[in-house]
Write an enzyme that holds these catalytic residues in place. Structure first.
Site, PDB file in Angstrom:
ATOM      1  N   HIS A 580      75.666  -2.821 -26.678  1.00  0.00           N
ATOM      2  CA  HIS A 580      76.400  -3.831 -27.441  1.00  0.00           C
ATOM      3  C   HIS A 580      75.440  -4.783 -28.141  1.00  0.00           C
ATOM      4  O   HIS A 580      75.358  -4.809 -29.366  1.00  0.00           O
ATOM      5  CB  HIS A 580      77.358  -4.599 -26.524  1.00  0.00           C
ATOM      6  CG  HIS A 580      78.155  -5.645 -27.236  1.00  0.00           C
ATOM      7  ND1 HIS A 580      78.595  -6.790 -26.632  1.00  0.00           N
ATOM      8  CD2 HIS A 580      78.577  -5.726 -28.522  1.00  0.00           C
ATOM      9  CE1 HIS A 580      79.272  -7.526 -27.496  1.00  0.00           C
ATOM     10  NE2 HIS A 580      79.268  -6.893 -28.660  1.00  0.00           N
ATOM     11  N   HIS A 585      74.386  -5.898 -32.507  1.00  0.00           N
ATOM     12  CA  HIS A 585      74.099  -7.265 -32.951  1.00  0.00           C
ATOM     13  C   HIS A 585      72.642  -7.439 -33.388  1.00  0.00           C
ATOM     14  O   HIS A 585      72.363  -7.857 -34.518  1.00  0.00           O
ATOM     15  CB  HIS A 585      74.413  -8.250 -31.822  1.00  0.00           C
ATOM     16  CG  HIS A 585      75.866  -8.501 -31.626  1.00  0.00           C
ATOM     17  ND1 HIS A 585      76.508  -9.606 -32.144  1.00  0.00           N
ATOM     18  CD2 HIS A 585      76.813  -7.799 -30.969  1.00  0.00           C
ATOM     19  CE1 HIS A 585      77.783  -9.585 -31.807  1.00  0.00           C
ATOM     20  NE2 HIS A 585      78.006  -8.481 -31.096  1.00  0.00           N
ATOM     21  N   HIS A 772      80.360  -0.891 -33.400  1.00  0.00           N
ATOM     22  CA  HIS A 772      80.577  -2.177 -32.725  1.00  0.00           C
ATOM     23  C   HIS A 772      81.997  -2.297 -32.211  1.00  0.00           C
ATOM     24  O   HIS A 772      82.228  -2.768 -31.087  1.00  0.00           O
ATOM     25  CB  HIS A 772      80.264  -3.342 -33.667  1.00  0.00           C
ATOM     26  CG  HIS A 772      80.491  -4.676 -33.031  1.00  0.00           C
ATOM     27  ND1 HIS A 772      81.625  -5.424 -33.273  1.00  0.00           N
ATOM     28  CD2 HIS A 772      79.750  -5.383 -32.142  1.00  0.00           C
ATOM     29  CE1 HIS A 772      81.556  -6.539 -32.573  1.00  0.00           C
ATOM     30  NE2 HIS A 772      80.439  -6.548 -31.876  1.00  0.00           N
ATOM     31  N   ASN A 776      83.002  -3.107 -28.284  1.00  0.00           N
ATOM     32  CA  ASN A 776      83.222  -4.550 -28.124  1.00  0.00           C
ATOM     33  C   ASN A 776      84.639  -4.903 -27.724  1.00  0.00           C
ATOM     34  O   ASN A 776      84.857  -5.664 -26.778  1.00  0.00           O
ATOM     35  CB  ASN A 776      82.865  -5.289 -29.417  1.00  0.00           C
ATOM     36  CG  ASN A 776      83.093  -6.786 -29.282  1.00  0.00           C
ATOM     37  OD1 ASN A 776      82.329  -7.501 -28.627  1.00  0.00           O
ATOM     38  ND2 ASN A 776      84.157  -7.282 -29.887  1.00  0.00           N
ATOM     39  N   ILE A 922      82.065 -10.999 -33.999  1.00  0.00           N
ATOM     40  CA  ILE A 922      82.273 -11.616 -32.689  1.00  0.00           C
ATOM     41  C   ILE A 922      81.505 -10.816 -31.661  1.00  0.00           C
ATOM     42  O   ILE A 922      81.173  -9.649 -31.904  1.00  0.00           O
ATOM     43  CB  ILE A 922      83.774 -11.687 -32.307  1.00  0.00           C
ATOM     44  CG1 ILE A 922      83.973 -12.476 -31.027  1.00  0.00           C
ATOM     45  CG2 ILE A 922      84.354 -10.296 -32.182  1.00  0.00           C
ATOM     46  CD1 ILE A 922      83.480 -13.886 -31.047  1.00  0.00           C
TER      47      ILE A 922
END
Length: 922
Positions: A580, A585, A772, A776, A922
């Site tokens: 993740h 990110h 993602h 997520n 997010i």
């Protein structure tokens, strides 16, 4: 870049005899003249009238109109004398604050007053044509006199209009320069020019325009036409280069909140040694701890260690370029406001409510109370704290005389079947259709070997032997199972074992390096058959490995359950820190920085990538401040503790490859697919009922087709990719600056052909969107029930000769529950998982263009290709919905089985367990 000049009111008022005194009338007259600037000099007097939409002053408009209107300025360019004029109306669209304070309202009135003197906004229009005298783009300039908005159909959006009179030989406008003379910034959505035969010309901005008080440079906004560098019209070539230079900065000094400068820095701000020696964290990036680069903030070094950057602690904001910050609707309705409430209010309240932080769950009823009764929050200092979290949808607040109760909704994993988490088939199913379906691999041979140094970590052979496995295969040999693609492994051994000793020295943390072997049955389901848990070898235990299998007696059953819990904990940590945070990110951040630094806003690839960069730098900055920092939530609630980011760095060093981030390549690497040219993506799954991969390949294929069509549209000449100087600089910077520690790797793809470019872009867009989303938005649905996916374990499994073994034999349930996170750790991480699993109301989903960004490009063919992409995603959504109804697909359908929806493209707001946003927001 030239700074705008302040013009005295007397000069500006000469353009109209009716404006002899300051007035807030609807008539807004301003003088337009050529700005003298480096590269754009000259002086061409032009008169313009600005009026509110729907109104205006006919007398002023008539006075300003000194020449007939030409219907087609491009036609008139060659047929009309330069003395003729063109009437053009400019509509300036601005987004105002959703919630204005009294000071904001007073400020608006003051700015309206100042605007009457021409002290508001200066607009300079630059032509794509060269002025033969100045050898630069022709330009005209207007100083707005008045700031009187008329609200549009959408709330908080206001339009201003300007009626411009320009020479007929001005040519096509290619850029605008905006100078903000007001005392504060404003958000410019776009400027639209009306009056040209081809229709409106759009200058999309979606950008904060800083005040001249902060920065005297004007902002450059280009029209929505895409140009490769070699195709740039002569009149705006200098502006293209100048805009990129302003974005790059000079690499010096501390960045200020109003700036939009993109640069690189290592992860040297995770620790806070000036506050406490316990909060020292090593720098990630360079040396033996490689890592992707983050956005540079330029803060001063710490007093304790000059290699580390001083921190800005909550609630103060961490710098990100101004346009990367959350828009107000997201701040007000979700992310910033909610995250702040979470970290600054809710978690401290949870600490106060659960004042004894080491309290364990002692029975399953304690866990059920989180959903049925809630957590008591005592001494709530701020009213409406939970309300400020806005629609979490999973958390509700109830009050009684003793305080407030925070109640969690039942997570999806137990909402249909509260005992599903106990079963082996569900444990295995989640490796294919859970929140972390990207680590399972096909077992390709025996023995299972470690790649670690045997002198340090002991014999490389696993204790999971052929004989052990064949006992569980009921007559099937290991060779036959491997040949028929029926053995699989979840192998965290080599990544974790170097950290086990350090982690186990932390209070309340116990971890093993784990391997888990699965067998794929003829019924189409996975079954775990053996778990190996390893500790580093010692003199007394040179082969410190333990094997667990499912037995039929009570003791073996509970030991098996404890072993599975340790595997789930390892999976949760690897998921959060590697798959993740790192792979989406952190690795996305350099792509975003390089895109802004090296690709002009008018570059077609910038336009393609722009929706996939939204909010990522801001959410990453918030994570560095609150989640992955020393003493943050990840360290507090996940097994690796203070070594969390070092573990993430080790994964980057040993396993991350850009080319393997392509979904088909990743599936081939893990042996979960084989090459098959007849299939759309060139691969065939070895487990057909692998929901993440099956749905992911549909999304991947749609992205790939869209990107290839887009690239082919702009790069149709030989060598056009290799000769694109901006594109080559972009790719070079991603490799050599953004991923500096990996710059010499041989696996980096070449960028010579349109196909090379399509492949690279497809990977980047997939990572930002589908990848993602898949890992997520299932965090709370799967992790919100602590026994299903504990984020840490506090005890090793009792052995027969250990003091805890008798306690285990007396109450195995108590041993299991007290090995899980404490009540405080569980409730904290559940609140965070809920927040991270929630879609914002202003989410922009893959294949959808927000109405405020509808003028992102003027190319009709590209707009049609985008519509085809959107339609394809709608078709995929229907395909996935139908799959989830197919009872033959047991990993996504069955009694009590939640459907696999994480890769359904669309979603509403909240925790939905579905939806693919275009960006990592997010």
């Amino acid at each position: 870049m030239l700074s705008p000049q302040h013009h005295p009111p007397s000069t500006l008022l000469k353009s109209s005899s009716s404006s002899s005194s300051p007035s807030l009338s609807p008539r807004l007259i301003f003088n337009v003249r050529r700005r003298s600037r480096s590269g754009v000099p000259g002086n061409l007097p032009v008169v313009a009238v600005i009026s509110r939409r729907g109104g205006g002053d006919k007398e002023a408009a008539a006075a300003a109109t000194t020449a007939p209107v030409v219907d087609d300025p491009y036609e008139s360019l060659s047929t009309s004398p330069p003395s003729e004029k063109i009437e053009v109306r400019a509509v300036i669209t601005i987004r105002k604050k959703m919630r204005e304070s009294l000071s904001d309202k007073i400020g608006d009135h003051w700015e309206s007053f100042m605007s009457a003197f021409g002290q508001g906004i200066v607009i300079q229009l630059v032509s794509e044509q060269i002025d033969p005298e100045t050898k630069s783009g022709k330009s005209v300039e207007s100083a707005a006199r008045g700031w009187l908005p008329r609200q549009s159909d959408e709330a908080h959006i206001v339009d201003y209009t300007a009626d411009l009179i320009i020479p007929s030989n001005f040519g096509c406008p290619g850029a605008l320069l905006i100078t903000n003379l007001l005392g504060k910034e404003f958000f410019l959505i776009e400027i639209t020019l009306h009056g040209f035969r081809e229709g409106p010309i759009f200058f999309p901005a979606n950008s904060w325009i800083h005040s001249q008080n902060d920065n005297r440079e004007s902002r450059i906004i280009f029209r929505n036409k895409a140009y490769l560098p070699s195709q740039t019209p002569a009149g705006i070539k200098d502006l293209r280069r100048e805009d990129l230079l302003s974005i790059r900065g000079n690499g010096k000094g501390e960045r200020k909140q109003f700036e939009r400068v993109y640069d690189y820095a290592p992860y040297n701000d995770l620790g806070n040694p000036d506050k406490s020696v316990d909060l020292y964290r090593p720098v990630l990036g360079g040396g033996d701890k490689p890592y992707p680069r983050r956005c540079r903030t330029g803060r001063p070094p710490t007093s304790s260690d000059p290699s580390m950057e001083s921190r800005i602690e909550k609630p103060l904001p961490v710098y990100v370029p101004r346009d990367e910050t959350f828009e107000e609707i997201k701040q007000a309705t979700f992310s910033a406001g909610r995250l702040k409430a979470l970290f600054h209010n809710l978690i401290p309240m949870l600490v106060a409510g659960l004042s004894k932080g080491e309290v364990s769950f002692t029975c399953f009823t304690d866990i059920d109370k989180l959903y049925n009764d809630g957590v008591l929050l005592r001494n709530e200092d701020q009213q409406g704290v939970i309300g400020n979290l806005l629609p979490p949808l999973l958390m509700k607040k109830f009050a009684d005389a003793s305080g407030s109760f925070l109640k969690y909704d039942v997570p999806a994993i137990i909402s249909r079947d509260r005992f599903s988490w106990l079963r082996d088939n569900e444990f295995a199913r989640q490796t294919l259709a859970g929140v972390n379906p990207v680590n399972i691999e096909r077992l390709k041979g025996f023995p299972i070997l470690s790649q670690l140094n045997p002198a340090v970590y002991g014999p490389p052979e696993s204790l999971i032997t052929k004989e052990l496995i064949e006992k569980e295969l009921h007559g099937v040999s290991v060779e036959e199972a491997i040949e028929n693609n029926r053995l699989f492994i979840l192998d965290f051994h080599d990544l974790l074992l170097p950290f086990v000793k350090k982690i186990n020295s932390l209070p309340g943390r116990k971890i093993y390096a784990s391997r888990t072997v699965f067998f794929y049955s003829k019924e189409g389901t996975l079954k775990p058959i053996a778990i190996e848990l390893s500790l580093p070898p010692t003199h007394s235990s040179p082969r410190n490995k333990h094997i667990y299998t499912q037995g039929h007696d009570a003791t073996t059953y509970w030991l098996w359950k404890l072993a599975k819990a340790h595997v789930c904990t390892n999976d949760a940590g690897i998921h959060q820190l590697v798959n993740h945070w790192l792979r989406t990110h952190a690795c996305m951040e350099p792509y975003i920085i390089a895109t802004h630094r090296q690709l002009s806003a008018m570059h077609p690839i910038y336009k393609l990538l722009h929706p996939h960069m939204r909010y990522t730098l801001e959410i990453n900055a918030l994570a560095r401040q609150n989640l992955i920092n020393g003493g943050g939530v990840i360290e507090d609630c996940f097994t690796p503790g203070k070594y969390s980011m070092e573990l993430s760095s080790a994964a980057y060093k040993n396993t991350w490859r850009f080319d393997m981030e392509a979904l088909p390549a990743d599936l081939l690497r893990r042996g979960m697919a084989v090459e098959d040219p007849s299939m759309p993506c060139g691969v065939k799954l070895v487990i057909e009922d692998y929901p993440y991969a099956a749905d992911g390949l549909l999304i991947w294929s749609a992205i790939k087709d869209w990107v290839e069509s887009y690239v082919d549209h702009f790069y149709y000449e030989p060598n056009c990719v290799s000769s694109d100087v901006e594109l080559q600089a972009w790719w070079s910077e991603i490799k050599n600056k953004g991923h500096y520690d990996k710059r010499n790797e041989l696996w980096w793809p070449k960028l010579n052909t349109p196909q090379d470019l399509s492949n690279i872009l497809t990977i980047i867009i997939w990572v930002a969107s589908g990848q993602h989303a898949a890992i997520n938005f299932g965090q709370y649905p799967f992790g919100g029930y602590v026994p299903n996916r504990p984020t840490l374990m506090r005890k090793l499994i009792p052995e027969e000769d250990s003091p805890d073994y008798d306690d285990f034999m007396m109450s195995p349930q108590y041993t299991f529950l007290t090995s899980l996170p404490t009540q405080l750790q569980a409730t904290k991480v559940m609140a965070v998982q809920d927040t991270l699993s929630t879609h914002s109301p202003d989410e922009e989903y893959l294949g959808q263009v927000h109405q405020l960004h509808s003028h992102w490009i003027s190319d009709h063919e590209i707009q049609q290709l985008m519509k085809q992409f959107s339609s394809r995603l709608e078709e995929i959504e229907e395909i996935i919905i139908e799959k989830n109804k197919d009872y033959s697909l047991k990993n996504r359908c069955g009694a009590g089985v939640p459907p696999y929806e994480l890769l359904l493209p669309s979603s509403g707001p909240g925790v939905t367990g579905r939806g693919i946003p275009s960006s990592i927001s997010i």
